[in-house]
Design an enzyme around this catalytic site. Structure first.
Site, PDB file in Angstrom:
ATOM      1  N   CYS A 135       0.839  -1.186   0.000  1.00 39.81           N
ATOM      2  CA  CYS A 135       0.000   0.000   0.000  1.00 39.81           C
ATOM      3  C   CYS A 135       0.886   1.252   0.000  1.00 39.81           C
ATOM      4  O   CYS A 135       1.755   1.392  -0.843  1.00 39.81           O
ATOM      5  CB  CYS A 135      -0.978  -0.037   1.181  1.00 39.81           C
ATOM      6  SG  CYS A 135      -2.286   1.206   1.110  1.00 39.81           S
ATOM      7  N   GLN A 136       0.682   2.158   0.939  1.00 42.37           N
ATOM      8  CA  GLN A 136       1.531   3.351   1.005  1.00 42.37           C
ATOM      9  C   GLN A 136       2.997   2.969   1.177  1.00 42.37           C
ATOM     10  O   GLN A 136       3.891   3.647   0.660  1.00 42.37           O
ATOM     11  CB  GLN A 136       1.083   4.239   2.165  1.00 42.37           C
ATOM     12  CG  GLN A 136       1.840   5.534   2.304  1.00 42.37           C
ATOM     13  CD  GLN A 136       1.513   6.264   3.603  1.00 42.37           C
ATOM     14  OE1 GLN A 136       1.395   5.646   4.660  1.00 42.37           O
ATOM     15  NE2 GLN A 136       1.328   7.566   3.511  1.00 42.37           N
TER      16      GLN A 136
END
Length: 350
Positions: A135-136
């Site tokens: 994800c991030q």
């Protein structure tokens, strides 16, 4: 069925076990090998003798807690990778407080991630390691691999946003990228709040699917929870969902403005502490894994990566689940760890 649930609830056995038994969340034994400020680097205890010679470091997002990759037995990405001979490290970002308000992307990428990679390299007498960004954390890993390609042997990114100006996904609309709008006044938010409250940010995520995440899942829980194990599994997941650390204010400001609102990563305009980030600098093999039903990171956002890197050794794979399903779906966990381990093993000698 409802009688059984009521009895379990009344006895308080579910909540007492969640409170008292640490092994219900984060099931795989691990050891702390490095600590800096609130950041802890863990190594999971290997479970087989014949390990791949190059360890992998998992870089998770700043939102929520990284134990989702080791949430429970039989649905643990970490445990399954260990069984396949992968030596696994993980960065735990901890819980930022007011003193961390001024931490920037430079602190996280050139500071914490780089220092953790140096520790792993030193422990194994290596110049490079494998990186798994989620994800991030995947976006951070792309930035890191652009700045330090000599330190990353193989790069795996999972449910990772790359193009932040897609027309799919309500998160992009909420953040203010659609048609150049500034729906979210980031400066006002950070100047007012300091750090971004994790509970507030988590509420925004829940509001992306208000009925499904606020009503429907609880109805389905009552309809299908016919055993103590299912009930405990449900509350274990709820604990992770609402375990939301605050985000360092300046990091949030930079991330929202440079990535979501300005889309600088794919434009070649991103700089971290004066150092330009160019995706074409990523020269190591890349494995891009995405979720076909992801409402937080639309597939088109992840698939954009292929347009901006120049390497020939690029692999892409998908799974028919949503964002969270990538971590906890039993079907995914039968295939995802094998796909990762096999991909790494093929490149082990290169």
């Amino acid at each position: 069925m409802f009688t059984e649930i009521a009895e379990l609830w009344q006895r308080g056995e579910i909540f007492s076990r969640l409170r008292e038994e640490d092994n219900l969340i984060g099931v795989t034994p691990k050891e702390e090998v490095y600590r800096e400020d609130k950041v802890i680097l863990y190594r999971f205890i290997p479970q087989v003798k014949n390990l791949l010679s190059t360890p992998i470091l998992i870089v998770y997002a700043l939102v929520n807690r990284p134990y989702i990759v080791d949430l429970q037995e039989k649905r643990s990405l970490v445990a399954n990778l260990l069984k396949l001979g992968v030596d696994v490290y993980l960065i735990d970002w901890g819980y930022p407080t007011r003193i961390d308000r001024w931490l920037t992307l430079d602190d996280y990428i050139n500071g914490y991630i780089n220092n953790c990679i140096d520790v792993v390299c030193d422990r194994h007498n290596l110049e490079q390691i494998n990186l798994l960004g989620i994800c991030q954390g995947g976006t951070f890993s792309l930035c890191y691999s652009s700045l330090y390609p000599e330190k990353v042997k193989n790069l795996i990114v999972m449910v990772t946003p790359v193009d932040f100006h897609t027309q799919e996904g309500l998160l992009n609309v909420w953040s203010g990228c659609t048609l150049g709008a500034k729906a979210l006044d980031v400066d006002l938010a950070i100047n007012t709040l300091g750090n971004v409250p994790g509970d507030w940010l988590n509420f925004q995520f829940l509001m992306l699917k208000p009925f499904q995440l606020g009503v429907e899942k609880y109805i389905k829980f009552l309809e299908s929870s016919d055993s103590e194990e299912k009930i405990i599994n449900f509350f274990r997941m709820e604990k992770w969902i609402f375990d939301s650390p605050d985000l360092a204010g300046e990091t949030f400001r930079q991330y929202m403005k440079d990535f979501y609102q300005e889309n600088k990563l794919i434009k070649g305009q991103l700089e971290i502490e004066g150092n330009p980030i160019h995706l074409e600098n990523i020269r190591m093999p890349v494995f891009n894994i995405y979720a076909e039903q992801d409402h937080l990171v639309p597939p088109i956002s992840s698939l954009a990566l292929e347009k901006y890197i120049t390497i020939s050794d690029y692999t892409v794979s998908s799974f028919p689940v949503g964002h969270i399903g990538m971590y906890v779906s039993s079907k995914v966990q039968k295939n995802l760890p094998i796909a990762i381990a096999d991909w790494l093993r093929i490149r082990e000698e290169n």
